[in-house]
Scaffold this motif. Structure first.
Motif, PDB file in Angstrom:
ATOM      1  N   GLN A 149       0.841  -1.206   0.000  1.00  0.00           N
ATOM      2  CA  GLN A 149       0.000   0.000   0.000  1.00  0.00           C
ATOM      3  C   GLN A 149       0.875   1.255   0.000  1.00  0.00           C
ATOM      4  N   ARG A 150       1.960   1.224   0.763  1.00  0.00           N
ATOM      5  CA  ARG A 150       2.886   2.366   0.791  1.00  0.00           C
ATOM      6  C   ARG A 150       3.483   2.615  -0.599  1.00  0.00           C
ATOM      7  N   LEU A 151       3.893   1.540  -1.241  1.00  0.00           N
ATOM      8  CA  LEU A 151       4.496   1.655  -2.563  1.00  0.00           C
ATOM      9  C   LEU A 151       3.470   2.145  -3.592  1.00  0.00           C
ATOM     10  N   ALA A 152       2.248   1.615  -3.524  1.00  0.00           N
ATOM     11  CA  ALA A 152       1.203   2.050  -4.452  1.00  0.00           C
ATOM     12  C   ALA A 152       0.927   3.539  -4.281  1.00  0.00           C
ATOM     13  N   ARG A 153       0.911   4.017  -3.049  1.00  0.00           N
ATOM     14  CA  ARG A 153       0.682   5.449  -2.823  1.00  0.00           C
ATOM     15  C   ARG A 153       1.844   6.270  -3.373  1.00  0.00           C
ATOM     16  N   LYS A 154       3.054   5.809  -3.101  1.00  0.00           N
ATOM     17  CA  LYS A 154       4.235   6.533  -3.572  1.00  0.00           C
ATOM     18  C   LYS A 154       4.238   6.659  -5.093  1.00  0.00           C
ATOM     19  N   LYS A 155       3.763   5.621  -5.778  1.00  0.00           N
ATOM     20  CA  LYS A 155       3.714   5.629  -7.238  1.00  0.00           C
ATOM     21  C   LYS A 155       2.462   6.322  -7.782  1.00  0.00           C
ATOM     22  N   LEU A 195      -0.638   5.260  -7.367  1.00  0.00           N
ATOM     23  CA  LEU A 195      -1.587   4.237  -7.803  1.00  0.00           C
ATOM     24  C   LEU A 195      -2.685   3.942  -6.792  1.00  0.00           C
ATOM     25  N   LEU A 196      -2.629   4.560  -5.610  1.00  0.00           N
ATOM     26  CA  LEU A 196      -3.613   4.298  -4.558  1.00  0.00           C
ATOM     27  C   LEU A 196      -4.654   5.413  -4.573  1.00  0.00           C
ATOM     28  N   SER A 197      -5.917   5.042  -4.684  1.00  0.00           N
ATOM     29  CA  SER A 197      -6.989   6.038  -4.768  1.00  0.00           C
ATOM     30  C   SER A 197      -7.122   6.813  -3.454  1.00  0.00           C
ATOM     31  N   GLU A 198      -7.701   7.999  -3.558  1.00  0.00           N
ATOM     32  CA  GLU A 198      -7.950   8.816  -2.361  1.00  0.00           C
ATOM     33  C   GLU A 198      -8.865   8.089  -1.387  1.00  0.00           C
TER      34      GLU A 198
END
Length: 95
Positions: free
Chosen positions: A64-70, A72-75
């Motif tokens: 989840q951390r990596l997806a946010r950094k990229k 790719l994680l929705s609001e």
């Protein structure tokens, strides 16, 4: 609808009086229908572990951390995680 979902996610931000009032009205804190997406399955397991005083699945958390950094994680998913005090630290570090 959306308001109910937001209240459920942000219960920790409500005052004891607000929680008591919602309880008195018969507010259902757990959604009767569960989303079966991989994110929500992992989220519920992670939240349950945290509520039990355990660390939770760090591989899932790191994903989840990596997806946010990229980006790719929705609001919405970020809000879910913020609502349980998710630690974003490791992925926020500079490369």
């Amino acid at each position: 609808g959306a308001w109910v979902a937001a209240v459920r996610r942000r219960r920790d931000l409500l005052s004891p009086d607000e929680i008591e009032e919602l309880d008195t009205l018969g507010f259902t804190w757990e959604a009767p229908r569960k989303c079966g997406s991989a994110f929500m399955v992992g989220f519920r397991a992670y939240r349950a572990a945290r509520e039990a005083g355990e660390d939770g699945d760090e591989r899932w958390a790191d994903a989840q951390r990596l997806a946010r950094k990229k980006g790719l994680l929705s609001e919405t998913r970020i809000d879910y995680l913020d609502g349980i005090g998710f630690d974003w630290g490791p992925a926020d570090a500079s490369d």
